[in-house]
Design an enzyme around this catalytic site. Structure first.
Site, PDB file in Angstrom:
ATOM      1  N   TYR A  99     -10.223  21.358  23.703  1.00 45.15           N
ATOM      2  CA  TYR A  99     -10.236  20.133  24.514  1.00 45.15           C
ATOM      3  C   TYR A  99      -8.812  19.737  24.914  1.00 45.15           C
ATOM      4  O   TYR A  99      -7.872  19.882  24.131  1.00 45.15           O
ATOM      5  CB  TYR A  99     -10.877  18.990  23.723  1.00 45.15           C
ATOM      6  CG  TYR A  99     -10.894  17.674  24.464  1.00 45.15           C
ATOM      7  CD1 TYR A  99     -11.807  17.423  25.482  1.00 45.15           C
ATOM      8  CD2 TYR A  99      -9.963  16.676  24.163  1.00 45.15           C
ATOM      9  CE1 TYR A  99     -11.824  16.224  26.164  1.00 45.15           C
ATOM     10  CE2 TYR A  99      -9.966  15.463  24.836  1.00 45.15           C
ATOM     11  CZ  TYR A  99     -10.897  15.243  25.831  1.00 45.15           C
ATOM     12  OH  TYR A  99     -10.899  14.055  26.505  1.00 45.15           O
ATOM     13  N   HIS A 152      -7.745  -2.993   8.612  1.00 42.74           N
ATOM     14  CA  HIS A 152      -8.894  -3.723   8.090  1.00 42.74           C
ATOM     15  C   HIS A 152      -9.902  -3.948   9.212  1.00 42.74           C
ATOM     16  O   HIS A 152     -10.486  -5.018   9.334  1.00 42.74           O
ATOM     17  CB  HIS A 152      -8.454  -5.058   7.493  1.00 42.74           C
ATOM     18  CG  HIS A 152      -7.607  -4.932   6.274  1.00 42.74           C
ATOM     19  ND1 HIS A 152      -7.078  -6.018   5.621  1.00 42.74           N
ATOM     20  CD2 HIS A 152      -7.190  -3.841   5.570  1.00 42.74           C
ATOM     21  CE1 HIS A 152      -6.363  -5.617   4.569  1.00 42.74           C
ATOM     22  NE2 HIS A 152      -6.418  -4.294   4.533  1.00 42.74           N
ATOM     23  N   TYR A 174     -20.484  13.086  17.981  1.00 39.82           N
ATOM     24  CA  TYR A 174     -19.773  14.339  17.701  1.00 39.82           C
ATOM     25  C   TYR A 174     -18.276  14.167  17.468  1.00 39.82           C
ATOM     26  O   TYR A 174     -17.603  15.076  16.959  1.00 39.82           O
ATOM     27  CB  TYR A 174     -20.005  15.354  18.830  1.00 39.82           C
ATOM     28  CG  TYR A 174     -19.471  14.926  20.178  1.00 39.82           C
ATOM     29  CD1 TYR A 174     -18.124  15.055  20.500  1.00 39.82           C
ATOM     30  CD2 TYR A 174     -20.332  14.412  21.147  1.00 39.82           C
ATOM     31  CE1 TYR A 174     -17.643  14.681  21.738  1.00 39.82           C
ATOM     32  CE2 TYR A 174     -19.864  14.027  22.389  1.00 39.82           C
ATOM     33  CZ  TYR A 174     -18.512  14.175  22.679  1.00 39.82           C
ATOM     34  OH  TYR A 174     -18.033  13.789  23.902  1.00 39.82           O
ATOM     35  N   HIS A 193      -3.264   2.421   8.344  1.00 36.84           N
ATOM     36  CA  HIS A 193      -4.294   1.771   7.519  1.00 36.84           C
ATOM     37  C   HIS A 193      -4.606   0.422   8.150  1.00 36.84           C
ATOM     38  O   HIS A 193      -3.707  -0.360   8.443  1.00 36.84           O
ATOM     39  CB  HIS A 193      -3.777   1.575   6.093  1.00 36.84           C
ATOM     40  CG  HIS A 193      -4.572   0.596   5.282  1.00 36.84           C
ATOM     41  ND1 HIS A 193      -5.944   0.688   5.141  1.00 36.84           N
ATOM     42  CD2 HIS A 193      -4.194  -0.506   4.584  1.00 36.84           C
ATOM     43  CE1 HIS A 193      -6.360  -0.304   4.379  1.00 36.84           C
ATOM     44  NE2 HIS A 193      -5.325  -1.056   4.029  1.00 36.84           N
ATOM     45  N   GLU A 238       0.811  -1.212   0.000  1.00 42.21           N
ATOM     46  CA  GLU A 238       0.000   0.000   0.000  1.00 42.21           C
ATOM     47  C   GLU A 238       0.850   1.270   0.000  1.00 42.21           C
ATOM     48  O   GLU A 238       0.370   2.351   0.365  1.00 42.21           O
ATOM     49  CB  GLU A 238      -0.943   0.015   1.204  1.00 42.21           C
ATOM     50  CG  GLU A 238      -2.008  -1.055   1.189  1.00 42.21           C
ATOM     51  CD  GLU A 238      -3.069  -0.834   0.098  1.00 42.21           C
ATOM     52  OE1 GLU A 238      -2.890   0.080  -0.734  1.00 42.21           O
ATOM     53  OE2 GLU A 238      -4.048  -1.596   0.093  1.00 42.21           O
ATOM     54  N   HIS A 267     -12.765  -2.601   2.216  1.00 41.88           N
ATOM     55  CA  HIS A 267     -11.320  -2.683   2.453  1.00 41.88           C
ATOM     56  C   HIS A 267     -10.948  -2.347   3.891  1.00 41.88           C
ATOM     57  O   HIS A 267     -10.398  -3.188   4.590  1.00 41.88           O
ATOM     58  CB  HIS A 267     -10.608  -1.739   1.472  1.00 41.88           C
ATOM     59  CG  HIS A 267      -9.126  -1.888   1.439  1.00 41.88           C
ATOM     60  ND1 HIS A 267      -8.361  -1.520   0.354  1.00 41.88           N
ATOM     61  CD2 HIS A 267      -8.238  -2.342   2.352  1.00 41.88           C
ATOM     62  CE1 HIS A 267      -7.092  -1.757   0.595  1.00 41.88           C
ATOM     63  NE2 HIS A 267      -6.994  -2.261   1.818  1.00 41.88           N
TER      64      HIS A 267
END
Length: 227
Positions: free
Chosen positions: A223, A108, A127, A106, A88, A168
């Site tokens: 925050y 799965h 939110y 990334h 990837e 994916h």
């Protein structure tokens, strides 16, 4: 030491690279421990100057050692290590080319991948979508590792720090590995939340309005602890 493993000065010093690789491996292992990937699915990268460290293709994360450090330049040419980089790689490089990210995750993840098969955009059930820049889009399907997938992901990421990849998984980025990982975990949680609420017979989840999301976005800016 081979020429390929010699780090040029613009890649940062050896200590920086070693520390970044250690953090990358720890993050990759965490994706397995937290159930976001199975086996060697998913991948992680971190940028150090013009060097991009990436998880190698098909190697279990618990087997990675300091000697397995794998890196490419921003054009995708391997400049560090002998293991083949993740398939990837185009996906990761596309993010670094178009954003100020220094880390990409990334996975799965099961719930997020399930949602990617059902909708064009994750419904606004919480939110915390604001922490990813707004409603999370689903990038159209393309073969893994392809330039087409990278292009689809970039369109889905426009104005966002995370997206879903149809059939994916997930893709998130951040200013560091912790932030990129936290965004992935948050995205998976929101997907699980929507699937859970949607599964209740005869009831439909209430969703936030754009105005409510805007208000949450503004509040999230303050925050946490101040520097």
């Amino acid at each position: 030491m081979s020429e390929q493993r010699n780090l040029r000065t613009d890649h940062g010093d050896h200590g920086d690279v070693s520390a970044a690789w250690e953090a990358l491996v720890a993050t990759a292992r965490r994706t397995v421990t937290d159930g976001l990937v199975v086996g060697t699915s998913g991948n992680v990268s971190v940028r150090v100057g013009d060097l991009v460290l990436v998880t190698p293709s098909g190697v279990p994360y618990d087997r990675l050692t300091p000697d397995d450090a794998t890196g490419v330049d921003l054009d995708g040419h391997q400049v560090l290590g002998t293991l083949v980089p993740t398939s990837e790689l185009p996906l990761h490089l596309a993010v670094y080319e178009t954003t100020d990210a220094t880390a990409v995750v990334h996975t799965h993840a099961v719930h997020a991948t399930a949602v990617s098969t059902l909708v064009e955009e994750l419904p606004l059930v919480h939110y915390m979508a604001a922490a990813l820049g707004g409603p999370v889009r689903v990038a159209p399907y393309a073969t893994y590792g392809s330039v087409e997938l990278a292009r689809n992901a970039l369109r889905a990421l426009d104005g966002r720090t995370g997206c879903l990849l149809r059939n994916h998984g997930t893709l998130t980025h951040g200013t560091g590995l912790d932030q990129a990982y936290d965004r992935t975990a948050q995205l998976e949680w929101m997907c699980r939340l929507w699937l859970t609420a949607s599964s209740v017979p005869h009831l439909t989840p209430t969703l936030l309005t754009p105005a409510q999301l805007t208000e949450a976005t503004q509040k999230l800016r303050d925050y946490g602890q101040r520097p």
